[in-house]
Design an enzyme around this catalytic site. Sequence first.
Site, PDB file in Angstrom:
ATOM      1  N   ARG A 129       3.494  10.940 -10.864  1.00  0.00           N
ATOM      2  CA  ARG A 129       2.573  11.970 -11.351  1.00  0.00           C
ATOM      3  C   ARG A 129       3.196  13.360 -11.239  1.00  0.00           C
ATOM      4  O   ARG A 129       2.958  14.225 -12.074  1.00  0.00           O
ATOM      5  CB  ARG A 129       1.252  11.915 -10.576  1.00  0.00           C
ATOM      6  CG  ARG A 129       0.338  10.772 -11.000  1.00  0.00           C
ATOM      7  CD  ARG A 129      -1.046  10.926 -10.404  1.00  0.00           C
ATOM      8  NE  ARG A 129      -1.029  10.709  -8.967  1.00  0.00           N
ATOM      9  CZ  ARG A 129      -1.197   9.534  -8.377  1.00  0.00           C
ATOM     10  NH1 ARG A 129      -1.364   8.439  -9.129  1.00  0.00           N
ATOM     11  NH2 ARG A 129      -1.188   9.415  -7.067  1.00  0.00           N
TER      12      ARG A 129
ATOM     13  N   TRP B  86     -34.247  13.087  13.111  1.00  0.00           N
ATOM     14  CA  TRP B  86     -33.132  13.334  14.018  1.00  0.00           C
ATOM     15  C   TRP B  86     -32.204  12.139  13.907  1.00  0.00           C
ATOM     16  O   TRP B  86     -32.507  11.055  14.381  1.00  0.00           O
ATOM     17  CB  TRP B  86     -33.617  13.506  15.463  1.00  0.00           C
ATOM     18  CG  TRP B  86     -34.264  14.832  15.716  1.00  0.00           C
ATOM     19  CD1 TRP B  86     -35.590  15.086  15.833  1.00  0.00           C
ATOM     20  CD2 TRP B  86     -33.600  16.087  15.870  1.00  0.00           C
ATOM     21  NE1 TRP B  86     -35.813  16.419  16.048  1.00  0.00           N
ATOM     22  CE2 TRP B  86     -34.599  17.064  16.076  1.00  0.00           C
ATOM     23  CE3 TRP B  86     -32.260  16.487  15.846  1.00  0.00           C
ATOM     24  CZ2 TRP B  86     -34.304  18.406  16.261  1.00  0.00           C
ATOM     25  CZ3 TRP B  86     -31.965  17.829  16.039  1.00  0.00           C
ATOM     26  CH2 TRP B  86     -32.984  18.774  16.249  1.00  0.00           C
TER      27      TRP B  86
ATOM     28  N   CYS C 195      -6.717  -6.470   3.715  1.00  0.00           N
ATOM     29  CA  CYS C 195      -7.937  -6.408   4.517  1.00  0.00           C
ATOM     30  C   CYS C 195      -9.009  -7.374   3.995  1.00  0.00           C
ATOM     31  O   CYS C 195      -9.961  -7.689   4.712  1.00  0.00           O
ATOM     32  CB  CYS C 195      -8.491  -4.986   4.527  1.00  0.00           C
ATOM     33  SG  CYS C 195      -7.392  -3.790   5.311  1.00  0.00           S
TER      34      CYS C 195
ATOM     35  N   ARG D  66       3.142   3.121 -15.906  1.00  0.00           N
ATOM     36  CA  ARG D  66       3.637   4.184 -15.026  1.00  0.00           C
ATOM     37  C   ARG D  66       5.139   4.426 -15.167  1.00  0.00           C
ATOM     38  O   ARG D  66       5.661   5.331 -14.522  1.00  0.00           O
ATOM     39  CB  ARG D  66       3.317   3.838 -13.563  1.00  0.00           C
ATOM     40  CG  ARG D  66       1.831   3.615 -13.262  1.00  0.00           C
ATOM     41  CD  ARG D  66       1.043   4.901 -13.276  1.00  0.00           C
ATOM     42  NE  ARG D  66      -0.346   4.709 -12.938  1.00  0.00           N
ATOM     43  CZ  ARG D  66      -0.846   4.738 -11.699  1.00  0.00           C
ATOM     44  NH1 ARG D  66      -0.033   4.962 -10.682  1.00  0.00           N
ATOM     45  NH2 ARG D  66      -2.121   4.553 -11.473  1.00  0.00           N
TER      46      ARG D  66
ATOM     47  N   ASP E  67       2.700   0.980   7.565  1.00  0.00           N
ATOM     48  CA  ASP E  67       2.640   0.238   8.825  1.00  0.00           C
ATOM     49  C   ASP E  67       3.956   0.219   9.596  1.00  0.00           C
ATOM     50  O   ASP E  67       3.995  -0.298  10.713  1.00  0.00           O
ATOM     51  CB  ASP E  67       2.188  -1.193   8.572  1.00  0.00           C
ATOM     52  CG  ASP E  67       0.728  -1.286   8.145  1.00  0.00           C
ATOM     53  OD1 ASP E  67       0.050  -0.243   8.132  1.00  0.00           O
ATOM     54  OD2 ASP E  67       0.271  -2.406   7.835  1.00  0.00           O
TER      55      ASP E  67
ATOM     56  N   ALA F 123       0.806  -1.228   0.000  1.00  0.00           N
ATOM     57  CA  ALA F 123       0.000   0.000   0.000  1.00  0.00           C
ATOM     58  C   ALA F 123       0.840   1.279   0.000  1.00  0.00           C
ATOM     59  O   ALA F 123       0.778   2.087  -0.937  1.00  0.00           O
ATOM     60  CB  ALA F 123      -0.944  -0.011   1.203  1.00  0.00           C
ATOM     61  N   ALA F 124       1.616   1.499   1.047  1.00  0.00           N
ATOM     62  CA  ALA F 124       2.345   2.768   1.178  1.00  0.00           C
ATOM     63  C   ALA F 124       3.411   2.923   0.108  1.00  0.00           C
ATOM     64  O   ALA F 124       3.569   3.993  -0.479  1.00  0.00           O
ATOM     65  CB  ALA F 124       2.974   2.868   2.568  1.00  0.00           C
TER      66      ALA F 124
ATOM     67  N   ASN G 287      -1.950   4.294   2.739  1.00  0.00           N
ATOM     68  CA  ASN G 287      -2.057   4.896   1.416  1.00  0.00           C
ATOM     69  C   ASN G 287      -1.866   6.409   1.459  1.00  0.00           C
ATOM     70  O   ASN G 287      -1.188   6.988   0.607  1.00  0.00           O
ATOM     71  CB  ASN G 287      -3.414   4.551   0.791  1.00  0.00           C
ATOM     72  CG  ASN G 287      -3.419   3.187   0.150  1.00  0.00           C
ATOM     73  OD1 ASN G 287      -2.908   2.993  -0.953  1.00  0.00           O
ATOM     74  ND2 ASN G 287      -3.981   2.203   0.836  1.00  0.00           N
TER      75      ASN G 287
END
Length: 426
Positions: free
Chosen positions: A21, A412, A42, A70, A262, A10-11, A284
Amino acid sequence: MRLLVIGGVAAGLSAAARARRIDPGLEIVVLEKGTDISYGACGLPYYIGGRVRRAEQLFVYTPEYFHKERNIAVRTAARVVSVSHPRREVALDGGERVHYDKLVIATGARPRTPDIEGASLPHVFTLHTVADAEGLKAYLRDKQPKQALVVGAGYIGLEAADALRRNGLAVAVIEQSAHVLGRADAELSKAVRERLERFRVDLQVNTRVSDVAGRELVILATGLHPNVELAAEAGVEVGRTGAIRVDEHMETNLPGVYAAGDCAEALHRVTGRPVYIPLGTTANKMGRVAGSNAAGRRERFGGIVGTAIVDVFGLGIAFSGLSVDQARREGFSPVSARITAHSRAGYFDGKPITVELIADAGTRSLLGGSVWGEDGVEARIDVIATALHNRMRIEDLEQLDLAYAPPFATVWDPVLIAAQQLSKMV
Protein backbone atom coordinates in the site's frame (compact mmCIF):
# COMPACT_ATOMS: atom_id res chain seq x y z
CA MET A 1 14.09 -2.73 -4.52
CA ARG A 2 13.01 -6.12 -3.19
CA LEU A 3 11.34 -6.70 0.17
CA LEU A 4 11.60 -10.30 1.27
CA VAL A 5 9.30 -11.66 3.98
CA ILE A 6 9.96 -14.96 5.73
CA GLY A 7 6.63 -16.31 6.95
CA GLY A 8 3.21 -16.26 5.33
CA VAL A 9 0.68 -16.12 8.14
CA ALA A 10 -0.47 -13.15 10.27
CA ALA A 11 2.60 -10.94 10.73
CA GLY A 12 4.29 -11.77 7.44
CA LEU A 13 1.30 -11.10 5.23
CA SER A 14 0.35 -7.98 7.20
CA ALA A 15 3.86 -6.69 6.55
CA ALA A 16 3.69 -7.51 2.85
CA ALA A 17 0.24 -5.97 2.39
CA ARG A 18 1.16 -2.78 4.25
CA ALA A 19 4.39 -2.39 2.28
CA ARG A 20 2.47 -2.75 -0.97
CA ARG A 21 0.00 0.00 0.00
CA ILE A 22 2.88 2.35 0.74
CA ASP A 23 5.03 1.56 -2.29
CA PRO A 24 3.19 0.29 -5.39
CA GLY A 25 6.47 -0.23 -7.20
CA LEU A 26 8.22 -2.32 -4.56
CA GLU A 27 8.97 -5.94 -5.44
CA ILE A 28 7.61 -8.08 -2.61
CA VAL A 29 8.28 -11.79 -2.15
CA VAL A 30 6.89 -13.89 0.72
CA LEU A 31 8.47 -17.26 1.51
CA GLU A 32 6.34 -19.68 3.54
CA LYS A 33 7.77 -23.04 4.58
CA GLY A 34 4.35 -24.69 4.85
CA THR A 35 1.60 -25.24 2.33
CA ASP A 36 -1.01 -23.02 3.99
CA ILE A 37 -1.04 -19.22 4.33
CA SER A 38 -3.29 -16.60 5.84
CA TYR A 39 -5.38 -18.74 8.18
CA GLY A 40 -6.95 -18.05 11.55
CA ALA A 41 -5.14 -20.36 13.96
CA CYS A 42 -7.29 -19.07 16.82
CA GLY A 43 -10.27 -20.76 15.17
CA LEU A 44 -8.75 -24.26 15.22
CA PRO A 45 -10.33 -25.40 18.53
CA TYR A 46 -13.72 -24.26 17.25
CA TYR A 47 -13.23 -26.30 14.10
CA ILE A 48 -12.49 -29.36 16.25
CA GLY A 49 -15.60 -28.67 18.32
CA GLY A 50 -17.85 -28.26 15.28
CA ARG A 51 -18.62 -24.58 15.73
CA VAL A 52 -16.62 -23.95 12.55
CA ARG A 53 -17.88 -26.51 10.05
CA ARG A 54 -15.16 -26.50 7.39
CA ALA A 55 -11.44 -25.87 7.59
CA GLU A 56 -11.72 -23.69 4.48
CA GLN A 57 -13.62 -21.15 6.55
CA LEU A 58 -10.42 -20.46 8.52
CA PHE A 59 -8.53 -19.29 5.44
CA VAL A 60 -8.61 -15.60 4.54
CA TYR A 61 -6.52 -15.32 1.36
CA THR A 62 -4.70 -17.57 -1.10
CA PRO A 63 -1.34 -17.09 -2.83
CA GLU A 64 -3.28 -16.52 -6.06
CA TYR A 65 -5.18 -13.65 -4.46
CA PHE A 66 -1.97 -11.94 -3.37
CA HIS A 67 -0.47 -12.36 -6.83
CA LYS A 68 -3.51 -11.09 -8.72
CA GLU A 69 -4.87 -8.41 -6.40
CA ARG A 70 -1.76 -7.18 -4.53
CA ASN A 71 1.10 -7.95 -6.91
CA ILE A 72 2.82 -9.88 -4.11
CA ALA A 73 4.56 -13.15 -4.88
CA VAL A 74 3.77 -15.72 -2.18
CA ARG A 75 5.73 -18.95 -2.44
CA THR A 76 4.65 -21.91 -0.32
CA ALA A 77 6.80 -24.94 0.53
CA ALA A 78 9.74 -22.50 0.43
CA ARG A 79 11.75 -23.23 3.55
CA VAL A 80 14.53 -20.78 4.35
CA VAL A 81 17.53 -22.55 5.89
CA SER A 82 19.93 -19.62 6.32
CA VAL A 83 20.19 -15.85 6.06
CA SER A 84 23.37 -14.05 4.97
CA HIS A 85 22.85 -10.39 5.74
CA PRO A 86 26.26 -9.24 4.42
CA ARG A 87 25.25 -10.73 1.05
CA ARG A 88 21.59 -9.68 1.46
CA GLU A 89 20.37 -13.13 0.52
CA VAL A 90 18.66 -16.18 1.98
CA ALA A 91 19.22 -19.82 1.08
CA LEU A 92 16.29 -22.17 0.59
CA ASP A 93 16.11 -25.86 1.28
CA GLY A 94 17.32 -27.26 -2.04
CA GLY A 95 20.04 -24.70 -2.62
CA GLU A 96 18.21 -21.78 -4.26
CA ARG A 97 19.32 -18.33 -3.13
CA VAL A 98 17.00 -15.31 -3.01
CA HIS A 99 18.29 -11.73 -2.83
CA TYR A 100 16.72 -9.00 -0.71
CA ASP A 101 17.22 -5.32 0.00
CA LYS A 102 14.98 -5.27 3.08
CA LEU A 103 13.96 -8.31 5.13
CA VAL A 104 11.05 -9.02 7.46
CA ILE A 105 11.40 -12.10 9.67
CA ALA A 106 8.00 -13.44 10.66
CA THR A 107 8.88 -17.04 11.45
CA GLY A 108 6.25 -17.40 14.17
CA ALA A 109 6.40 -19.92 16.98
CA ARG A 110 6.02 -23.63 17.54
CA PRO A 111 4.42 -25.64 20.33
CA ARG A 112 6.68 -26.31 23.27
CA THR A 113 7.55 -29.99 23.45
CA PRO A 114 7.94 -30.97 27.09
CA ASP A 115 9.98 -33.97 28.12
CA ILE A 116 7.10 -36.43 28.18
CA GLU A 117 7.40 -40.12 27.40
CA GLY A 118 5.30 -41.01 24.37
CA ALA A 119 4.91 -37.42 23.15
CA SER A 120 5.64 -38.45 19.55
CA LEU A 121 3.10 -41.29 19.38
CA PRO A 122 0.22 -41.12 16.85
CA HIS A 123 -2.44 -40.44 19.51
CA VAL A 124 -0.65 -37.29 20.74
CA PHE A 125 -1.47 -33.97 19.06
CA THR A 126 -0.74 -30.27 19.22
CA LEU A 127 -3.20 -27.69 17.90
CA HIS A 128 -1.13 -25.08 16.11
CA THR A 129 -1.71 -25.46 12.37
CA VAL A 130 -4.55 -26.43 10.05
CA ALA A 131 -2.72 -29.70 9.42
CA ASP A 132 -2.73 -30.37 13.18
CA ALA A 133 -6.48 -29.81 13.30
CA GLU A 134 -7.16 -31.97 10.24
CA GLY A 135 -5.10 -34.78 11.76
CA LEU A 136 -7.00 -34.57 15.03
CA LYS A 137 -10.36 -34.52 13.25
CA ALA A 138 -9.38 -37.63 11.29
CA TYR A 139 -8.26 -39.39 14.48
CA LEU A 140 -11.55 -38.60 16.22
CA ARG A 141 -13.47 -39.92 13.22
CA ASP A 142 -11.43 -43.05 12.59
CA LYS A 143 -10.39 -44.16 16.10
CA GLN A 144 -13.44 -42.88 18.00
CA PRO A 145 -11.64 -42.49 21.35
CA LYS A 146 -13.75 -42.22 24.50
CA GLN A 147 -11.30 -40.37 26.72
CA ALA A 148 -8.85 -37.52 26.26
CA LEU A 149 -6.12 -35.87 28.28
CA VAL A 150 -5.26 -32.21 27.76
CA VAL A 151 -1.84 -31.20 29.09
CA GLY A 152 -1.87 -27.50 29.91
CA ALA A 153 -4.61 -25.18 31.17
CA GLY A 154 -3.85 -22.13 29.03
CA TYR A 155 -6.09 -20.72 26.28
CA ILE A 156 -5.56 -23.58 23.84
CA GLY A 157 -5.83 -26.24 26.53
CA LEU A 158 -9.16 -24.97 27.86
CA GLU A 159 -10.56 -24.42 24.36
CA ALA A 160 -9.42 -27.92 23.39
CA ALA A 161 -11.17 -29.38 26.44
CA ASP A 162 -14.39 -27.63 25.39
CA ALA A 163 -14.01 -28.92 21.82
CA LEU A 164 -13.38 -32.52 22.88
CA ARG A 165 -16.39 -32.53 25.24
CA ARG A 166 -18.51 -31.39 22.29
CA ASN A 167 -17.27 -34.53 20.55
CA GLY A 168 -18.57 -36.63 23.44
CA LEU A 169 -15.25 -37.53 25.06
CA ALA A 170 -14.51 -37.72 28.76
CA VAL A 171 -11.85 -35.05 29.28
CA ALA A 172 -9.22 -34.39 31.94
CA VAL A 173 -7.02 -31.29 32.01
CA ILE A 174 -3.68 -31.43 33.82
CA GLU A 175 -1.74 -28.27 34.66
CA GLN A 176 1.76 -28.23 36.11
CA SER A 177 1.35 -24.92 37.96
CA ALA A 178 -1.09 -24.08 40.72
CA HIS A 179 -3.32 -21.89 38.54
CA VAL A 180 -4.93 -21.74 35.11
CA LEU A 181 -4.36 -19.37 32.18
CA GLY A 182 -0.91 -18.43 33.50
CA ARG A 183 -2.58 -16.14 36.02
CA ALA A 184 -1.76 -16.58 39.73
CA ASP A 185 -5.32 -15.76 40.77
CA ALA A 186 -7.09 -18.17 43.11
CA GLU A 187 -10.58 -16.76 42.49
CA LEU A 188 -10.20 -16.90 38.72
CA SER A 189 -8.90 -20.47 38.92
CA LYS A 190 -11.85 -21.37 41.14
CA ALA A 191 -14.30 -19.94 38.60
CA VAL A 192 -12.68 -21.94 35.81
CA ARG A 193 -12.67 -25.13 37.88
CA GLU A 194 -16.36 -24.76 38.71
CA ARG A 195 -17.19 -24.22 35.06
CA LEU A 196 -15.20 -27.25 33.97
CA GLU A 197 -16.81 -29.41 36.65
CA ARG A 198 -20.25 -28.27 35.53
CA PHE A 199 -19.47 -29.73 32.10
CA ARG A 200 -17.79 -32.81 33.58
CA VAL A 201 -14.21 -31.93 32.81
CA ASP A 202 -11.69 -32.94 35.47
CA LEU A 203 -9.03 -30.31 36.26
CA GLN A 204 -5.86 -31.24 38.13
CA VAL A 205 -3.36 -28.52 39.02
CA ASN A 206 0.10 -28.86 40.58
CA THR A 207 0.44 -32.05 38.58
CA ARG A 208 3.18 -32.96 36.12
CA VAL A 209 2.64 -35.41 33.28
CA SER A 210 5.65 -37.63 32.56
CA ASP A 211 4.15 -40.35 30.34
CA VAL A 212 1.27 -40.32 27.85
CA ALA A 213 1.97 -43.62 26.13
CA GLY A 214 -1.04 -45.45 27.54
CA ARG A 215 -3.67 -42.82 26.78
CA GLU A 216 -6.40 -42.88 24.11
CA LEU A 217 -5.94 -39.28 22.99
CA VAL A 218 -3.65 -36.52 24.24
CA ILE A 219 -3.50 -32.82 23.39
CA LEU A 220 -0.27 -31.05 24.32
CA ALA A 221 -1.10 -27.40 25.03
CA THR A 222 1.98 -26.38 26.98
CA GLY A 223 2.70 -23.03 25.36
CA LEU A 224 4.71 -21.70 22.44
CA HIS A 225 8.41 -21.29 21.72
CA PRO A 226 9.48 -18.49 19.34
CA ASN A 227 11.20 -19.62 16.13
CA VAL A 228 14.37 -17.58 16.50
CA GLU A 229 17.08 -20.02 15.42
CA LEU A 230 17.22 -18.83 11.79
CA ALA A 231 17.49 -15.19 12.86
CA ALA A 232 19.98 -15.86 15.65
CA GLU A 233 22.32 -17.75 13.30
CA ALA A 234 22.27 -14.69 11.02
CA GLY A 235 23.39 -12.40 13.85
CA VAL A 236 20.00 -11.08 14.97
CA GLU A 237 19.90 -10.43 18.71
CA VAL A 238 17.54 -12.42 20.91
CA GLY A 239 16.11 -10.69 23.99
CA ARG A 240 15.80 -11.85 27.57
CA THR A 241 12.41 -13.39 26.85
CA GLY A 242 13.91 -15.74 24.28
CA ALA A 243 12.23 -13.93 21.37
CA ILE A 244 13.83 -11.58 18.84
CA ARG A 245 14.72 -8.18 20.22
CA VAL A 246 13.26 -5.27 18.19
CA ASP A 247 12.96 -1.51 18.63
CA GLU A 248 9.71 0.46 18.39
CA HIS A 249 10.02 0.40 14.59
CA MET A 250 10.24 -3.42 14.65
CA GLU A 251 13.84 -3.23 13.42
CA THR A 252 16.42 -5.67 14.74
CA ASN A 253 20.06 -4.92 15.47
CA LEU A 254 20.80 -5.61 11.78
CA PRO A 255 19.94 -2.51 9.68
CA GLY A 256 17.14 -3.20 7.22
CA VAL A 257 16.09 -6.42 8.97
CA TYR A 258 12.76 -6.35 10.80
CA ALA A 259 10.96 -8.95 12.91
CA ALA A 260 7.29 -9.24 13.77
CA GLY A 261 4.73 -11.61 15.21
CA ASP A 262 5.15 -14.66 17.41
CA CYS A 263 8.95 -14.73 16.93
CA ALA A 264 9.46 -11.24 18.39
CA GLU A 265 9.28 -9.45 21.72
CA ALA A 266 6.86 -6.61 22.38
CA LEU A 267 7.04 -3.69 24.79
CA HIS A 268 4.65 -3.99 27.73
CA ARG A 269 3.14 -0.55 28.27
CA VAL A 270 2.51 -1.12 31.99
CA THR A 271 5.98 -2.32 32.96
CA GLY A 272 7.96 -0.60 30.21
CA ARG A 273 9.85 -3.85 29.63
CA PRO A 274 9.93 -6.36 26.77
CA VAL A 275 7.60 -9.37 27.07
CA TYR A 276 6.73 -12.39 25.00
CA ILE A 277 2.95 -12.71 24.64
CA PRO A 278 2.24 -14.39 21.28
CA LEU A 279 -1.26 -13.45 20.11
CA GLY A 280 -2.75 -12.91 16.66
CA THR A 281 -3.84 -9.35 17.36
CA THR A 282 -0.30 -8.36 18.28
CA ALA A 283 1.20 -10.20 15.31
CA ASN A 284 -0.95 -8.31 12.83
CA LYS A 285 -0.11 -4.93 14.33
CA MET A 286 3.59 -5.68 14.52
CA GLY A 287 3.60 -6.91 10.94
CA ARG A 288 1.87 -3.76 9.75
CA VAL A 289 4.53 -1.55 11.38
CA ALA A 290 7.40 -3.71 10.12
CA GLY A 291 6.07 -3.61 6.55
CA SER A 292 5.51 0.13 6.70
CA ASN A 293 9.06 0.85 7.83
CA ALA A 294 10.59 -1.64 5.41
CA ALA A 295 8.83 0.27 2.63
CA GLY A 296 10.27 3.62 3.69
CA ARG A 297 7.90 5.05 6.29
CA ARG A 298 8.81 5.75 9.91
CA GLU A 299 6.03 4.30 12.03
CA ARG A 300 6.22 2.92 15.56
CA PHE A 301 4.56 0.10 17.43
CA GLY A 302 3.36 1.44 20.75
CA GLY A 303 3.38 -1.85 22.64
CA ILE A 304 0.80 -4.07 24.30
CA VAL A 305 -0.91 -4.50 27.64
CA GLY A 306 -1.40 -8.26 27.39
CA THR A 307 -5.13 -8.39 26.73
CA ALA A 308 -6.66 -11.84 26.20
CA ILE A 309 -10.06 -13.51 26.32
CA VAL A 310 -11.16 -17.14 26.22
CA ASP A 311 -14.49 -18.97 26.09
CA VAL A 312 -14.78 -21.91 28.50
CA PHE A 313 -18.13 -23.62 27.98
CA GLY A 314 -19.90 -20.28 27.59
CA LEU A 315 -18.03 -18.54 30.39
CA GLY A 316 -16.02 -15.61 29.07
CA ILE A 317 -12.74 -15.08 30.93
CA ALA A 318 -10.59 -12.08 30.09
CA PHE A 319 -7.72 -10.10 31.52
CA SER A 320 -5.42 -7.25 30.65
CA GLY A 321 -2.30 -5.83 32.20
CA LEU A 322 -0.79 -7.38 35.34
CA SER A 323 -2.19 -9.63 38.01
CA VAL A 324 -1.48 -8.81 41.66
CA ASP A 325 1.29 -11.40 41.69
CA GLN A 326 2.85 -10.11 38.47
CA ALA A 327 2.63 -6.50 39.66
CA ARG A 328 4.39 -7.35 42.90
CA ARG A 329 7.17 -9.16 41.03
CA GLU A 330 7.59 -6.12 38.79
CA GLY A 331 8.25 -3.90 41.79
CA PHE A 332 4.84 -2.24 42.18
CA SER A 333 2.76 -2.01 45.36
CA PRO A 334 -0.49 -3.48 44.06
CA VAL A 335 -3.92 -2.98 45.58
CA SER A 336 -6.95 -4.74 44.12
CA ALA A 337 -10.72 -4.60 44.30
CA ARG A 338 -13.05 -7.28 42.97
CA ILE A 339 -16.81 -6.90 42.62
CA THR A 340 -19.67 -8.89 41.13
CA ALA A 341 -22.57 -7.03 39.52
CA HIS A 342 -25.08 -7.50 36.70
CA SER A 343 -23.96 -7.21 33.08
CA ARG A 344 -27.16 -5.36 32.17
CA ALA A 345 -30.47 -4.44 33.78
CA GLY A 346 -32.01 -7.34 35.69
CA TYR A 347 -35.26 -7.04 33.77
CA PHE A 348 -33.25 -7.58 30.58
CA ASP A 349 -31.85 -10.88 31.83
CA GLY A 350 -28.65 -9.39 33.20
CA LYS A 351 -26.15 -12.00 34.35
CA PRO A 352 -23.51 -11.83 37.09
CA ILE A 353 -20.18 -10.47 35.91
CA THR A 354 -17.06 -10.29 38.05
CA VAL A 355 -14.58 -7.46 37.59
CA GLU A 356 -11.23 -7.06 39.33
CA LEU A 357 -9.09 -3.95 39.02
CA ILE A 358 -5.51 -3.58 40.23
CA ALA A 359 -3.67 -0.31 40.85
CA ASP A 360 -0.37 0.82 42.29
CA ALA A 361 -0.81 2.16 45.83
CA GLY A 362 1.83 4.84 45.40
CA THR A 363 0.81 6.37 42.09
CA ARG A 364 -2.86 5.26 41.83
CA SER A 365 -2.03 4.15 38.27
CA LEU A 366 -4.06 1.27 36.88
CA LEU A 367 -1.95 -1.89 36.54
CA GLY A 368 -4.38 -4.54 35.36
CA GLY A 369 -7.76 -6.16 35.55
CA SER A 370 -9.75 -9.30 34.91
CA VAL A 371 -13.36 -9.99 34.00
CA TRP A 372 -15.42 -13.15 33.82
CA GLY A 373 -19.06 -13.98 33.27
CA GLU A 374 -21.57 -15.23 30.71
CA ASP A 375 -22.46 -11.86 29.22
CA GLY A 376 -20.67 -8.62 28.37
CA VAL A 377 -17.13 -9.71 29.25
CA GLU A 378 -15.59 -8.51 25.98
CA ALA A 379 -16.93 -4.96 26.38
CA ARG A 380 -15.61 -4.58 29.93
CA ILE A 381 -12.13 -5.94 29.25
CA ASP A 382 -11.82 -3.62 26.26
CA VAL A 383 -12.54 -0.64 28.53
CA ILE A 384 -9.86 -1.83 30.94
CA ALA A 385 -7.38 -2.42 28.10
CA THR A 386 -8.01 1.08 26.76
CA ALA A 387 -7.45 2.55 30.20
CA LEU A 388 -4.19 0.62 30.57
CA HIS A 389 -3.00 1.59 27.10
CA ASN A 390 -3.49 5.24 27.97
CA ARG A 391 -1.91 4.85 31.43
CA MET A 392 -4.99 6.04 33.30
CA ARG A 393 -5.19 6.53 37.03
CA ILE A 394 -8.11 5.23 39.09
CA GLU A 395 -9.88 8.59 39.14
CA ASP A 396 -9.69 8.77 35.34
CA LEU A 397 -11.34 5.37 35.04
CA GLU A 398 -14.04 6.32 37.54
CA GLN A 399 -15.10 9.26 35.37
CA LEU A 400 -15.40 7.44 32.03
CA ASP A 401 -18.62 8.22 30.18
CA LEU A 402 -19.71 4.66 29.35
CA ALA A 403 -22.83 3.78 27.36
CA TYR A 404 -26.01 2.87 29.21
CA ALA A 405 -29.33 1.48 28.12
CA PRO A 406 -31.14 -1.35 29.92
CA PRO A 407 -30.64 -3.97 27.16
CA PHE A 408 -26.87 -3.39 27.20
CA ALA A 409 -25.63 -2.26 30.61
CA THR A 410 -26.50 -0.94 34.05
CA VAL A 411 -26.52 2.72 35.09
CA TRP A 412 -23.34 2.11 37.03
CA ASP A 413 -21.30 -0.17 34.84
CA PRO A 414 -19.46 -3.00 36.67
CA VAL A 415 -16.13 -1.46 35.62
CA LEU A 416 -17.08 1.85 37.25
CA ILE A 417 -18.27 0.08 40.40
CA ALA A 418 -14.95 -1.74 40.65
CA ALA A 419 -13.09 1.55 40.11
CA GLN A 420 -15.07 3.17 42.91
CA GLN A 421 -14.24 0.32 45.28
CA LEU A 422 -10.57 0.45 44.34
CA SER A 423 -10.46 4.21 44.85
CA LYS A 424 -11.45 3.72 48.49
CA MET A 425 -8.50 1.41 49.08
CA VAL A 426 -5.59 3.53 47.86
